[in-house]
Design a protein around this motif. Structure first.
Motif, short mmCIF file in Angstrom:
data_model
loop_
_atom_site.label_atom_id
_atom_site.label_comp_id
_atom_site.label_asym_id
_atom_site.label_seq_id
_atom_site.Cartn_x
_atom_site.Cartn_y
_atom_site.Cartn_z
N ALA A 115 0.81 -1.22 0.00
CA ALA A 115 0.00 0.00 0.00
C ALA A 115 0.84 1.26 0.00
CB ALA A 115 -0.94 0.00 1.20
N VAL A 116 2.14 1.17 0.42
CA VAL A 116 2.96 2.38 0.48
C VAL A 116 3.22 2.94 -0.91
CG1 VAL A 116 4.06 1.63 2.63
CG2 VAL A 116 5.13 1.07 0.43
N ARG A 117 3.08 2.11 -1.93
CA ARG A 117 3.29 2.61 -3.30
C ARG A 117 2.09 3.40 -3.82
NH1 ARG A 117 3.89 -0.93 -7.33
NH2 ARG A 117 5.63 0.17 -8.34
N GLY A 118 0.95 3.30 -3.11
CA GLY A 118 -0.25 3.99 -3.61
C GLY A 118 -0.81 4.98 -2.64
N ASP A 119 0.05 5.52 -1.79
CA ASP A 119 -0.45 6.47 -0.79
C ASP A 119 -1.11 7.69 -1.43
OD1 ASP A 119 0.32 4.83 1.23
OD2 ASP A 119 2.24 5.83 1.59
N ASP A 120 -0.54 8.21 -2.51
CA ASP A 120 -1.04 9.44 -3.12
C ASP A 120 -1.84 9.20 -4.40
OD1 ASP A 120 0.22 10.91 -1.14
OD2 ASP A 120 2.11 11.02 -2.26
N VAL A 121 -2.01 7.91 -4.74
CA VAL A 121 -2.73 7.62 -5.99
C VAL A 121 -4.18 8.10 -5.91
CG1 VAL A 121 -3.59 5.76 -7.46
CG2 VAL A 121 -1.25 5.70 -6.60
N GLY A 122 -4.84 7.89 -4.77
CA GLY A 122 -6.23 8.34 -4.64
C GLY A 122 -6.37 9.83 -4.81
N SER A 123 -5.39 10.57 -4.32
CA SER A 123 -5.46 12.03 -4.48
C SER A 123 -5.36 12.42 -5.95
CB SER A 123 -4.34 12.68 -3.69
OG SER A 123 -4.45 12.37 -2.31
N VAL A 124 -4.50 11.70 -6.69
CA VAL A 124 -4.35 12.01 -8.13
C VAL A 124 -5.65 11.75 -8.87
CG1 VAL A 124 -3.19 11.31 -10.24
CG2 VAL A 124 -1.87 11.64 -8.14
N TRP A 125 -6.25 10.58 -8.61
CA TRP A 125 -7.50 10.27 -9.31
C TRP A 125 -8.62 11.20 -8.86
CZ3 TRP A 125 -7.94 7.56 -13.54
CH2 TRP A 125 -6.96 6.62 -13.86
N ALA A 126 -8.63 11.59 -7.60
CA ALA A 126 -9.64 12.55 -7.14
C ALA A 126 -9.48 13.89 -7.83
CB ALA A 126 -9.55 12.71 -5.61
N ALA A 127 -8.23 14.31 -8.02
CA ALA A 127 -7.99 15.57 -8.73
C ALA A 127 -8.45 15.48 -10.18
CB ALA A 127 -6.50 15.92 -8.65
N ILE A 128 -8.14 14.33 -10.80
CA ILE A 128 -8.57 14.16 -12.20
C ILE A 128 -10.09 14.15 -12.30
CG2 ILE A 128 -8.58 12.53 -14.13
CD1 ILE A 128 -5.76 11.74 -13.35
N ALA A 129 -10.76 13.44 -11.35
CA ALA A 129 -12.22 13.41 -11.36
C ALA A 129 -12.80 14.81 -11.15
CB ALA A 129 -12.72 12.46 -10.28
N GLY A 130 -12.19 15.58 -10.24
CA GLY A 130 -12.68 16.95 -10.03
C GLY A 130 -12.53 17.81 -11.26
N LEU A 131 -11.37 17.69 -11.91
CA LEU A 131 -11.17 18.45 -13.15
C LEU A 131 -12.14 18.00 -14.24
CD1 LEU A 131 -7.26 18.59 -13.26
CD2 LEU A 131 -8.84 20.45 -12.70
N ALA A 132 -12.43 16.69 -14.28
CA ALA A 132 -13.39 16.18 -15.28
C ALA A 132 -14.78 16.77 -15.04
CB ALA A 132 -13.43 14.66 -15.23
N VAL A 133 -15.19 16.81 -13.76
CA VAL A 133 -16.50 17.40 -13.45
C VAL A 133 -16.54 18.87 -13.83
CG1 VAL A 133 -18.07 17.99 -11.56
CG2 VAL A 133 -16.99 15.73 -11.62
#
Length: 409
Positions: A115-133
């Motif tokens: 899980a340490v390799r994906g600590d910030d992955v959720g933030s990246v996808w959340a940012a992309i989703a926000g920009l998409a909206v």
């Protein structure tokens, strides 16, 4: 139209977001994984360096030596001189491991939860989703503005199209600031002008023809009345009366066609279609004409046939159908009236057969051996009174005229 523009723009924006956002998220995730691996590798290098110094100094190799470099859920495996030492607590579940890049006889392999390799992955996808909206919201807003800009003048233009040729037609430019719509408006104005001129000339022709025909008909009637006054034989008087009846009928026909052409007719009254047809067959001399041609003419009525129609319309439709049967048909002609399905049905059938392309285009102008407009005019007259004229059979040839049914008069 506005909904279609909104849907299409939203679909395009959604495709763009998916095409750009997904690869961006994948690349961002890969970069985060790479950054996490580099961070773990640097920690492994630090652990290897500290262990090597401790080994040289003879310091015992314990977990306390690297406790500040290892969280509780991470451990390091040290390999040196064919010895393997594990410092820290090995994590459970999915793990990731990174080996120090020192390259010497001492190697340190850092073991950490995956899980340490994906600590910030959720933030990246959340940012992309926000920009998409945000992008979709902006696309909807722009599409709404654009659809109003395009749809409003087009809707106004469609309303004006319905009034082309009418006095209420508005020829002012549509305030759309769209060159294509402006060109359509110009074309509509030209079409309205041509239609107005065509209608004017047709109405003038109708009025002139009606006036010019009435004058000789009036003179013809006067001459026939003089002949009747001078007639000495009863047969001459009878023929003169028949000629006067035909002249009156011709005047009535002209007036009826003129009224139909100008659409000045009122709602048709109620008449007994069967009785009118039976009377017209006799007064219109149709029976004598069929007798002269050696053919039978049978007139039948099934019960009461009260309908809403102009009497002159019924007479003219019957004249066209009987003339068609006499000229182009063969054998016995059967005229039957009935009331069924909310309509009074006038059916005229003969023993002939209708073959070839005429069966499909029989009501088109110019079809047939004569002028080719009789059936066309008859259908238009029937439809003007709310009915219709149909070809219901080709062997034998059968036409059916429909008139709206009405209560008994």
């Amino acid at each position: 139209m506005r909904r279609r523009l909104l849907r299409s723009t939203l679909a395009i924006a959604l495709v763009a977001v998916v095409v750009l956002g997904l690869p961006l998220g994948v690349v961002g995730t890969a970069l985060l994984h790479q950054r996490a691996d580099m961070r773990l590798e640097r920690r492994a290098d630090t652990v290897a360096l500290r262990v090597a110094r401790a080994e040289s100094a003879g310091t015992p190799l314990t977990t306390a030596l690297v406790a500040d470099l290892l969280p509780k859920d991470q451990a390091v495996r040290v390999t040196m001189d064919h010895r393997r030492i594990t410092l820290g607590t090995l994590p459970t579940g999915a793990v990731t491991s990174v080996t120090s890049g020192d390259g010497g006889p001492l190697r340190a392999t850092l073991v950490a939860p995956a899980a340490v390799r994906g600590d910030d992955v959720g933030s990246v996808w959340a940012a992309i989703a926000g920009l998409a909206v945000l992008a979709l919201g902006a696309a909807v807003a722009l599409a709404t503005v654009q659809s109003r800009r395009l749809a409003a003048p087009l809707e106004e233009l469609s309303r004006r199209v319905e009034r082309v040729g009418e006095p209420s037609y508005d020829d002012r430019p549509v305030a759309g600031n769209v060159p294509e719509i402006d060109r359509v408006q110009v074309a509509l104005n030209d079409a309205d002008g041509r239609l107005a001129d065509l209608i004017r000339r047709e109405r003038e022709f109708t009025a002139n023809a009606s006036h010019q025909l009435r004058t000789p008909l009036t003179g013809l009637r006067m001459r026939i009345e003089e002949i009747r006054a001078l007639a000495q034989a009863p047969a001459m008087t009878v023929e003169a009366d028949a000629a006067l009846t035909q002249v009156d009928r011709l005047v009535t026909t002209i007036e009826h066609l003129e009224t139909a052409a100008r659409h000045r007719d009122d709602e048709p009254g109620r008449i007994d279609v069967g009785s009118l047809i039976a009377e017209h067959v006799e007064t219109g001399r149709w029976r004598s004409r069929f007798d002269d041609a050696g053919r039978d003419l049978l007139v039948l009525a099934d019960g009461r046939t009260d309908g809403r129609a102009d009497p002159e319309t019924v007479r003219q439709v019957l004249d066209v159908l009987l003339q068609n049967a006499l000229q182009h048909g063969s054998g016995r002609v059967r005229v039957r009236t009935s009331s069924e399905g909310g309509f009074v049905r006038l059916r005229v059938a003969d023993d002939g057969r209708l073959e070839g392309p005429h069966a499909a285009v029989i009501f088109a102008r110019g079809v047939g051996a004569g002028s080719g407009i009789g059936l066309t005019v008859a259908r238009e007259l029937a439809r003007r009174d709310g009915g219709d004229l149909l070809l219901v059979g080709t062997a034998p040839t059968t036409f059916e005229a429909l008139f709206p049914a009405g209560r008994p008069v």
